[in-house]
Design a protein around this motif. Structure first.
Motif, mmCIF file in Angstrom:
data_model
loop_
_atom_site.group_PDB
_atom_site.id
_atom_site.type_symbol
_atom_site.label_atom_id
_atom_site.label_comp_id
_atom_site.label_asym_id
_atom_site.label_seq_id
_atom_site.Cartn_x
_atom_site.Cartn_y
_atom_site.Cartn_z
ATOM 1 N N VAL A 131 0.848 -1.190 0.000
ATOM 2 C CA VAL A 131 0.000 0.000 0.000
ATOM 3 C C VAL A 131 0.885 1.242 0.000
ATOM 4 O O VAL A 131 1.819 1.354 0.797
ATOM 5 C CB VAL A 131 -0.947 -0.014 1.215
ATOM 6 C CG1 VAL A 131 -1.720 1.293 1.309
ATOM 7 C CG2 VAL A 131 -1.903 -1.198 1.123
ATOM 8 N N ASN A 181 -7.161 2.317 1.376
ATOM 9 C CA ASN A 181 -5.797 2.022 0.944
ATOM 10 C C ASN A 181 -5.697 2.202 -0.571
ATOM 11 O O ASN A 181 -6.610 1.794 -1.303
ATOM 12 C CB ASN A 181 -5.427 0.570 1.262
ATOM 13 C CG ASN A 181 -5.356 0.289 2.752
ATOM 14 O OD1 ASN A 181 -5.112 1.187 3.549
ATOM 15 N ND2 ASN A 181 -5.578 -0.965 3.128
ATOM 16 N N VAL A 226 -2.890 6.330 2.058
ATOM 17 C CA VAL A 226 -4.321 6.335 2.383
ATOM 18 C C VAL A 226 -4.954 7.552 1.713
ATOM 19 O O VAL A 226 -4.464 8.677 1.856
ATOM 20 C CB VAL A 226 -4.543 6.382 3.902
ATOM 21 C CG1 VAL A 226 -6.027 6.554 4.221
ATOM 22 C CG2 VAL A 226 -4.006 5.115 4.555
ATOM 23 N N THR A 254 -1.663 2.338 6.298
ATOM 24 C CA THR A 254 -2.932 1.747 5.860
ATOM 25 C C THR A 254 -4.085 2.220 6.746
ATOM 26 O O THR A 254 -3.886 2.970 7.699
ATOM 27 C CB THR A 254 -2.863 0.206 5.934
ATOM 28 O OG1 THR A 254 -2.755 -0.195 7.312
ATOM 29 C CG2 THR A 254 -1.677 -0.344 5.154
ATOM 30 N N ASP A 266 -8.567 -0.059 -1.847
ATOM 31 C CA ASP A 266 -8.881 -1.122 -0.890
ATOM 32 C C ASP A 266 -8.855 -2.489 -1.561
ATOM 33 O O ASP A 266 -9.689 -3.364 -1.282
ATOM 34 C CB ASP A 266 -10.225 -0.885 -0.197
ATOM 35 C CG ASP A 266 -10.060 -0.139 1.126
ATOM 36 O OD1 ASP A 266 -8.916 0.151 1.520
ATOM 37 O OD2 ASP A 266 -11.088 0.150 1.781
#
Length: 238
Positions: A6, A84, A9, A171, A45
């Motif tokens: 990831v 994410n 955010v 995340t 995500d």
């Protein structure tokens, strides 16, 4: 393809419902969208989405079809939901996690959270039919993050993952509460191996199952653990 690492955010800045799909405008961390183009892929995500419109240097629109809304968590998100995000992997990129397609297999429920010194443990409840692809020390993607499975309990249908502080920082996992839905993508090579073995067992043992079960009963063998495998093979043979 994605790597499961990831990159930041983001948050959902706007949602518009249209016939058969939902359009999201997502605002990214500074620098994430540099050189991003219409048609590019971004994992949100863990769901592979296509850029349909750009808004300056740090935001983009994505259209999500109804099927994807139904089988992922995207259908439940609201304005300002945090997600994410990961850009598609470039040729020659280091794969720090494991290869992901961005095609979510199912959603699971966060069953429990416990914290230890410098570790954050998530217990995730899984629909029983997916457990055969989940093994301790194997890979799995949860909301687009490549993670190692720490433990699997097949009787109670759950697995656990341990998160270090850096993973929590990068995340949305620290924001999740018990009962939250999570997107799960199983590791593809594991799926291929398991399905191949089941097919071979079905083709080889299928016709012999009635005789094998009778023999076990006659010998008084405790076949409680074997019966599950036999039943699985029997169902595959039908």
């Amino acid at each position: 393809m994605f790597t499961g690492i990831v990159q930041g955010v983001a948050h959902i800045a706007d949602i518009k419902d249209l016939p058969g799909l939902r359009s999201f405008r997502i605002e990214f961390p500074e620098g994430f969208a540099k050189d991003l183009e219409i048609g590019a892929s971004v994992a949100v995500d863990g769901v592979c989405l296509t850029v349909t419109q750009l808004h300056g240097a740090n935001a983009a629109n994505f259209d999500v079809m109804q099927q994807s809304l139904n089988i992922t968590t995207l259908g439940s998100y609201a304005h300002n939901s945090r997600v994410n995000v990961e850009r598609a992997a470039r040729d020659g990129a280091e794969i720090g996690g494991h290869p992901l397609s961005g095609h979510v297999d199912f959603t699971a429920r966060l069953a429990a959270i416990r914290q230890t010194d410098n570790n954050y443990v998530l217990r995730i409840a899984v629909p029983p039919e997916w457990l055969r692809y989940i093994f301790a020390k194997g890979y799995i993607a949860v909301n687009g993050a490549s993670l190692t499975i720490a433990e699997v309990n097949r009787a109670e249908s759950w697995f656990e993952i341990w998160l270090i502080p850096e993973t929590l920082r990068m995340t949305v996992f620290a924001e999740k509460t018990v009962g939250a839905a999570l997107n799960i993508e199983i590791e593809r090579s594991t799926q291929v191996i398991v399905d191949t073995v089941h097919t071979i067992l079905s083709d080889t043992l299928g016709p012999l199952l009635p005789a094998l079960e009778t023999l076990l009963q006659q010998q008084g063998v405790d076949n409680s653990r074997l019966s599950g495998l036999l039943e699985s093979v029997k169902n595959s043979h039908r």
